[in-house]
Design a protein around this motif. Sequence first.
Motif, PDB file in Angstrom:
ATOM      1  N   HIS A  64       1.131  -1.416   0.082  1.00 59.72           N
ATOM      2  CA  HIS A  64      -0.011   0.019   0.245  1.00 59.72           C
ATOM      3  C   HIS A  64       1.220   1.236   0.232  1.00 59.72           C
ATOM      4  CE1 HIS A  64       0.826  -0.652   4.080  1.00 59.72           C
ATOM      5  NE2 HIS A  64      -0.031   0.393   4.826  1.00 59.72           N
ATOM      6  N   SER A  65       1.939   1.211  -0.943  1.00 58.35           N
ATOM      7  CA  SER A  65       2.584   2.444  -1.020  1.00 58.35           C
ATOM      8  C   SER A  65       1.732   3.570  -3.032  1.00 58.35           C
ATOM      9  CB  SER A  65       3.545   2.278  -1.545  1.00 58.35           C
ATOM     10  OG  SER A  65       4.853   1.932   0.266  1.00 58.35           O
ATOM     11  N   SER A  66       2.746   5.127  -2.048  1.00 56.48           N
ATOM     12  CA  SER A  66       2.133   5.447  -4.061  1.00 56.48           C
ATOM     13  C   SER A  66       3.169   6.166  -4.727  1.00 56.48           C
ATOM     14  CB  SER A  66       1.097   6.551  -3.651  1.00 56.48           C
ATOM     15  OG  SER A  66      -0.210   5.890  -3.312  1.00 56.48           O
ATOM     16  N   CYS A  67       3.337   6.683  -5.962  1.00 57.19           N
ATOM     17  CA  CYS A  67       5.160   7.444  -6.279  1.00 57.19           C
ATOM     18  C   CYS A  67       5.127   8.587  -5.460  1.00 57.19           C
ATOM     19  CB  CYS A  67       4.312   7.520  -7.578  1.00 57.19           C
ATOM     20  SG  CYS A  67       4.256   6.277  -8.962  1.00 57.19           S
ATOM     21  N   ARG A  68       6.165   8.330  -5.098  1.00 54.48           N
ATOM     22  CA  ARG A  68       7.017   9.201  -4.490  1.00 54.48           C
ATOM     23  C   ARG A  68       7.198  11.091  -5.095  1.00 54.48           C
ATOM     24  NH1 ARG A  68      12.504   8.329  -1.295  1.00 54.48           N
ATOM     25  NH2 ARG A  68      10.983   6.978  -0.568  1.00 54.48           N
ATOM     26  N   HIS A  69       6.920  10.754  -6.789  1.00 56.39           N
ATOM     27  CA  HIS A  69       7.240  11.981  -8.044  1.00 56.39           C
ATOM     28  C   HIS A  69       5.519  12.858  -7.167  1.00 56.39           C
ATOM     29  CE1 HIS A  69       6.621  12.976 -11.747  1.00 56.39           C
ATOM     30  NE2 HIS A  69       5.639  12.943 -11.341  1.00 56.39           N
ATOM     31  N   PHE A  70       4.794  12.012  -6.687  1.00 60.09           N
ATOM     32  CA  PHE A  70       3.638  13.063  -6.858  1.00 60.09           C
ATOM     33  C   PHE A  70       3.836  13.989  -5.460  1.00 60.09           C
ATOM     34  CE2 PHE A  70       2.018   9.827  -9.992  1.00 60.09           C
ATOM     35  CZ  PHE A  70       1.931  11.164 -11.032  1.00 60.09           C
ATOM     36  N   THR A  71       4.593  13.296  -4.623  1.00 55.09           N
ATOM     37  CA  THR A  71       4.162  13.695  -3.065  1.00 55.09           C
ATOM     38  C   THR A  71       6.333  13.772  -3.075  1.00 55.09           C
ATOM     39  OG1 THR A  71       4.756  11.826  -2.411  1.00 55.09           O
ATOM     40  CG2 THR A  71       2.076  12.937  -2.453  1.00 55.09           C
ATOM     41  N   PRO A  72       6.893  14.739  -3.429  1.00 56.22           N
ATOM     42  CA  PRO A  72       8.236  14.902  -3.255  1.00 56.22           C
ATOM     43  C   PRO A  72       8.835  15.334  -1.441  1.00 56.22           C
ATOM     44  CG  PRO A  72       7.388  16.524  -4.956  1.00 56.22           C
ATOM     45  CD  PRO A  72       5.880  15.804  -4.732  1.00 56.22           C
ATOM     46  N   GLY A  73       9.772  14.666  -1.180  1.00 57.23           N
ATOM     47  CA  GLY A  73      10.014  14.650   0.152  1.00 57.23           C
ATOM     48  C   GLY A  73       9.472  13.813   1.324  1.00 57.23           C
ATOM     49  N   PHE A  74       8.401  12.852   0.345  1.00 58.57           N
ATOM     50  CA  PHE A  74       6.971  11.586   1.690  1.00 58.57           C
ATOM     51  C   PHE A  74       8.025  10.382   1.372  1.00 58.57           C
ATOM     52  CE2 PHE A  74       2.947  10.124   2.164  1.00 58.57           C
ATOM     53  CZ  PHE A  74       3.424   9.298   3.067  1.00 58.57           C
ATOM     54  N   GLU A  75       9.019  10.169   1.829  1.00 61.45           N
ATOM     55  CA  GLU A  75       9.811   8.359   1.891  1.00 61.45           C
ATOM     56  C   GLU A  75       8.749   7.619   2.313  1.00 61.45           C
ATOM     57  OE1 GLU A  75      13.371   6.706   4.443  1.00 61.45           O
ATOM     58  OE2 GLU A  75      12.886   8.800   4.251  1.00 61.45           O
ATOM     59  N   ARG A  76       7.803   8.000   2.979  1.00 60.21           N
ATOM     60  CA  ARG A  76       6.721   7.221   2.825  1.00 60.21           C
ATOM     61  C   ARG A  76       6.246   5.945   1.194  1.00 60.21           C
ATOM     62  NH1 ARG A  76       3.788   3.386   2.447  1.00 60.21           N
ATOM     63  NH2 ARG A  76       2.015   2.438   3.815  1.00 60.21           N
ATOM     64  N   ASN A  77       6.114   7.221   0.267  1.00 61.06           N
ATOM     65  CA  ASN A  77       6.301   6.629  -1.343  1.00 61.06           C
ATOM     66  C   ASN A  77       7.201   6.152  -1.500  1.00 61.06           C
ATOM     67  OD1 ASN A  77       3.277   6.526  -1.347  1.00 61.06           O
ATOM     68  ND2 ASN A  77       3.254   9.280  -2.090  1.00 61.06           N
ATOM     69  N   MET A  78       7.233   5.766  -2.741  1.00 64.30           N
ATOM     70  CA  MET A  78       8.542   5.210  -3.380  1.00 64.30           C
ATOM     71  C   MET A  78       9.241   5.944  -4.284  1.00 64.30           C
ATOM     72  SD  MET A  78       7.259   0.839  -3.633  1.00 64.30           S
ATOM     73  CE  MET A  78       9.295   0.523  -4.477  1.00 64.30           C
ATOM     74  N   SER A  79      10.542   5.840  -4.173  1.00 61.24           N
ATOM     75  CA  SER A  79      10.647   7.071  -5.825  1.00 61.24           C
ATOM     76  C   SER A  79      10.730   6.137  -7.202  1.00 61.24           C
ATOM     77  CB  SER A  79      12.445   7.045  -5.518  1.00 61.24           C
ATOM     78  OG  SER A  79      12.588   5.948  -5.354  1.00 61.24           O
ATOM     79  N   ASP A  80      11.331   6.888  -7.997  1.00 62.79           N
ATOM     80  CA  ASP A  80      11.365   6.135  -8.865  1.00 62.79           C
ATOM     81  C   ASP A  80      12.633   5.307  -9.963  1.00 62.79           C
ATOM     82  OD1 ASP A  80       9.234   8.185  -9.669  1.00 62.79           O
ATOM     83  OD2 ASP A  80      11.207   8.814 -11.608  1.00 62.79           O
ATOM     84  N   ASP A  81      13.971   6.129  -8.980  1.00 63.55           N
ATOM     85  CA  ASP A  81      15.041   4.365  -8.725  1.00 63.55           C
ATOM     86  C   ASP A  81      14.404   3.238  -8.335  1.00 63.55           C
ATOM     87  OD1 ASP A  81      16.463   6.002  -9.950  1.00 63.55           O
ATOM     88  OD2 ASP A  81      17.124   6.913  -8.380  1.00 63.55           O
ATOM     89  N   MET A  82      13.589   3.522  -7.261  1.00 64.41           N
ATOM     90  CA  MET A  82      12.976   2.037  -6.276  1.00 64.41           C
ATOM     91  C   MET A  82      11.940   1.275  -6.948  1.00 64.41           C
ATOM     92  SD  MET A  82      12.377   4.015  -2.444  1.00 64.41           S
ATOM     93  CE  MET A  82      11.739   2.809  -0.889  1.00 64.41           C
ATOM     94  N   LEU A  83      11.459   2.317  -7.841  1.00 64.85           N
ATOM     95  CA  LEU A  83       9.961   1.672  -8.723  1.00 64.85           C
ATOM     96  C   LEU A  83      10.671   0.736  -9.769  1.00 64.85           C
ATOM     97  CD1 LEU A  83       7.356   4.452  -9.358  1.00 64.85           C
ATOM     98  CD2 LEU A  83       7.380   2.815  -7.582  1.00 64.85           C
ATOM     99  N   ARG A  84      11.736   1.003 -10.312  1.00 66.57           N
ATOM    100  CA  ARG A  84      12.984  -0.039 -11.384  1.00 66.57           C
ATOM    101  C   ARG A  84      13.625  -0.394 -10.194  1.00 66.57           C
ATOM    102  NH1 ARG A  84      14.503   5.829 -12.332  1.00 66.57           N
ATOM    103  NH2 ARG A  84      13.323   7.342 -14.340  1.00 66.57           N
ATOM    104  N   ALA A  85      14.268  -0.861  -9.589  1.00 62.38           N
ATOM    105  CA  ALA A  85      14.761  -1.537  -8.923  1.00 62.38           C
ATOM    106  C   ALA A  85      13.608  -2.243  -8.449  1.00 62.38           C
ATOM    107  CB  ALA A  85      15.768  -1.606  -7.110  1.00 62.38           C
ATOM    108  N   LEU A  86      12.763  -2.131  -7.796  1.00 67.46           N
ATOM    109  CA  LEU A  86      11.191  -3.485  -8.090  1.00 67.46           C
ATOM    110  C   LEU A  86      11.156  -3.698  -8.996  1.00 67.46           C
ATOM    111  CD1 LEU A  86       9.311  -4.367  -5.489  1.00 67.46           C
ATOM    112  CD2 LEU A  86       7.589  -2.329  -6.217  1.00 67.46           C
TER     113      LEU A  86
END
Length: 565
Positions: free
Chosen positions: A398-420
């Motif tokens: 239950h996470s979303s994209c940090r791209h839309f919430t800059p600085g909100f570490e609870r969401n996943m960054s683009d690099d994390m999405l690529r790693a996943l």
Amino acid sequence: MHNKKHQAKVCPCVDEIFNPFNFLVDRLLEIYQKRLRCVAHPSTHRLSLVLPNVRNACLLAITAIALRHKLTLEMPPIFPACLVHCVTRADFLYTWVINRSIDFSVIFKNIYHVHPLKHTQTPSSDNRLGCAANLHNFSALTIIQSHTLMKQRSTLILTFSILVLLGSCTKKEIDYSALSNERLQTIADSLAQTTIIVDGHVDLPYRLRMKNFRLEKEFLAIPLESKDGDFDYVRAKQGGLDAPFMSIYIASSYNATPDKGKVYADSLITMVQRIAAEHPSKFALANSPSDIEANTKSGKISLPMGMENGSPIGNDINNVRYFYDRGIRYVTLTHSKDNQISDSSYDSLHTWKGLSPFGEKVVAEMNAVGIMVDVSHISDSAFYDVMRLTKAPCIASHSSCRHFTPGFERNMSDDMLRALAKNGGVIQINFGANFIDSVARTHDALRDSLERVLQAHQLTSKDEAAKPIIAKFGLEHKALFSDVERVADHIDHVVKIAGVDHVGLGSDFDGVGDSLPLGLKDVSHYPNLIFALLKRGYSVEDIEKICYKNVFRVWNQVISIAGAK
């Protein structure tokens, strides 16, 4: 007793055409009634509706609709997969009829009166041309030109079915985005009912516990229908939800207790088990994708379980197996505070600078027993530790994209999405406004003002009378809730960065309060998200992946890897 008008022939050639299929329609209708648990009047066992000779008219229509959803029809070997493949593209029939405003509602009403069987697998490819060869010399155009009875709707439906049968070996893509909103909503509603929908995170056990839920008769009806919360059986059926992961949520305060919340976790697991046991015709436990498929065929909502916060594992690695045996199929390694396993994205202490040494053993043991590793809530460093160590794909339940919430570490960054994606895993998008929109995150004052408006009317946000007030308020203050389109934006972004094979749904229903977006306020609203995706050009296959296939792939791989070990 059958009404004779239901047995009148539409045209002289109809029975001749379909004599080879007569035994099949009996089999199809038998499967339709038995496996979909259709409660029909005895006189309608052949679906004798108000159309003349509807048995023949419905034959290919029913088959097309059934096979459009890739049902396993268990057809007799004497009539192998030829018909299956002749109507594999029966979604073409569905859209074709809708586009021409043909009144198909009589048949649809009877087919969709009960929730259709969710599909399981694509039929095999053997003998695909057998049926087509039998009808090769039969021209649909000749039917159109030769019979004035084409004006009868039953014959129109029959003709459309034959055209699909003759032409379906050529794949025809459908541009759903070009359809009118009304027609697209019809398709979205249908897809929600005919596609398995898995939601990675629903906090029903927590909500019930906060309401002092007890395993007593007066409380056990609450999960069936309730004005409170975001989930119950009735609304789940309306929205087409088949498998909500019940979150066994353990607050971080339990990290400091002697048993680290193990007894409390057990109590929530027992609650879910008892709900399923008390309502066996409506709910069933599920420990694998195959369990969900079987439960769905039986018309039941599956209740798989995931534990949010691995704290109850304590310092005993054997507790990983213990919770697997109790029915837990994913574990979120921590929650809002660092624990003995992992650092939290919400905690500034960074106790372990990622996973703890014990946490590394926990990940390995979860791989060994077949529990999915959930990377939601953990810190970025812990996430990359998991990616380095795990032998199985992971989920972010239950996470979303940090791209839309800059600085909100609870969401996943683009690099994390690529790693996943490289790991083969899936991010399941959280619906909460704080997770999907940086603007909505800053508007708690607006939310408080809405609460005051509702209180002035002596309403809560869950009351039916509150819906128009909330809708009006939302339109006037769009920054408050965000909306279903923003959730679709997150799905778009994951598809862009990681691919459509790595995104799913993890609403956090019953866990994010009144911050849910407009159009996704409870579990009855999944069709609204499917509509938004269709409007953006997603195919039915894409939507199936998002709704369940991606998570099933991960889950089955986790099971397979554990079995190999």
